[in-house]
Scaffold this motif. Structure first.
Motif, PDB file in Angstrom:
ATOM      1  N   PRO A  13      46.957  40.111  36.754  1.00 38.96           N
ATOM      2  CA  PRO A  13      47.827  39.177  37.847  1.00 38.96           C
ATOM      3  C   PRO A  13      47.880  39.677  39.360  1.00 38.96           C
ATOM      4  N   ALA A  14      47.655  39.290  40.620  1.00 40.01           N
ATOM      5  CA  ALA A  14      47.505  39.960  41.849  1.00 40.01           C
ATOM      6  C   ALA A  14      49.248  40.730  41.959  1.00 40.01           C
ATOM      7  N   GLY A  15      49.022  41.905  42.099  1.00 39.04           N
ATOM      8  CA  GLY A  15      49.969  42.943  42.817  1.00 39.04           C
ATOM      9  C   GLY A  15      50.350  44.041  41.328  1.00 39.04           C
ATOM     10  N   GLU A  16      49.665  43.558  40.225  1.00 40.32           N
ATOM     11  CA  GLU A  16      49.717  44.703  39.371  1.00 40.32           C
ATOM     12  C   GLU A  16      48.858  46.295  39.262  1.00 40.32           C
ATOM     13  N   ALA A  17      49.509  47.242  39.451  1.00 36.83           N
ATOM     14  CA  ALA A  17      49.043  48.311  39.716  1.00 36.83           C
ATOM     15  C   ALA A  17      47.890  49.116  38.679  1.00 36.83           C
ATOM     16  N   LEU A  18      46.801  49.630  39.021  1.00 37.74           N
ATOM     17  CA  LEU A  18      45.929  50.438  37.993  1.00 37.74           C
ATOM     18  C   LEU A  18      47.391  51.737  37.183  1.00 37.74           C
ATOM     19  N   PRO A  19      47.215  52.182  35.918  1.00 41.94           N
ATOM     20  CA  PRO A  19      47.197  52.851  35.413  1.00 41.94           C
ATOM     21  C   PRO A  19      47.083  53.711  35.904  1.00 41.94           C
TER      22      PRO A  19
END
Length: 249
Positions: A13-19
């Motif tokens: 989903p858009a808005g999720e950050a990379l770990p």
């Protein structure tokens, strides 16, 4: 356009950050980035030259997918999906946004756990004790040893082992299915009585595996279980969402 194309790991989903500290395939590991302008985005990197299915890269790919699933739903790509450029990735996302969103909602914060059931090969004593036909044939071999008698006994033992494993597999499937959000039968595997993947809420995966282990311990004379996971949810996306337009290597 990058020289070797764009490697696609997953859609999220858009808005999720990379770990934090996440890295991609290749040596040195490729730097990750997000590609997408709508409600879904792709996790990508520059594709390394001469990409091959090396263990190091397979594990890096899977580890990234599992780390992404720590924070939200993930539509995983199988290893080796390479798009010509980032523009083609964005175009595919825009054209299939609704399908990708539906798949992400279906997956939720789940993982895949695969269970294989095989005949218990170290259970000959139990087979002889519990299988009347096997006991009869063994007595025949003892009274009149010979090649044909040994063949019949061997076939009877093999049949009994497979049947007992299949019966145990059915009981296990009945026990585990209520603990899963979805179930997908895997391809036939030689020697396996059961090959099934389960879509399990991430928070319930330890309890699911513990239930499978208890069943294995209680039925060790009938079946050998091989439980793999948590895994990316590969078995629960192919029929629900199209793959990105890309070349597989």
């Amino acid at each position: 356009m990058t020289e070797n194309g764009v490697y696609v790991y997953a859609i999220i989903p858009a808005g999720e950050a990379l770990p934090a500290g996440g890295a991609g395939v290749g040596s040195p590991p490729a730097t990750l980035r997000l590609a997408g302008d709508g409600r879904v985005t792709a996790v990508v990197s520059d594709a390394p030259p001469q990409l091959r299915a090396r263990r190091r890269d397979l594990m890096a790919h899977q580890e990234l997918l599992l780390r992404l699933s720590d924070s939200g739903p993930v539509l995983p790509m199988r290893f080796g999906v390479v798009a010509p450029d980032e523009a083609s990735v964005r175009a595919q996302l825009a054209g299939s946004q609704a399908e990708h969103l539906a798949t992400l909602r279906h997956l939720g914060r789940s993982v895949e756990i695969n269970v294989k059931a095989l005949p218990a090969q170290d259970s000959l004593a139990a087979v002889v004790a519990e299988e009347k036909n096997v006991r009869r044939l063994r007595e025949e071999v003892r009274r009149r040893p010979g090649y044909e008698a040994n063949v019949r006994l061997g076939e009877a033992v093999s049949t009994a082992l497979s049947r007992r494993a299949a019966e145990a597999g059915k009981k296990l499937l009945h026990q585990l299915t209520p603990m899963a959000r979805a179930v997908a039968a895997g391809p036939e595997v030689h020697g396996c009585a059961l090959n099934v993947s389960f879509l399990v809420d991430r928070n319930e995966s330890d309890a699911f595996r513990a239930t499978a282990r208890r069943f294995a311990d209680a039925n060790r004379e009938r079946v050998e279980l091989r439980v793999a996971g948590p895994l990316p949810c590969y078995s629960f996306v192919s029929s629900r969402s199209p793959q990105p337009t890309a070349a597989r290597v």
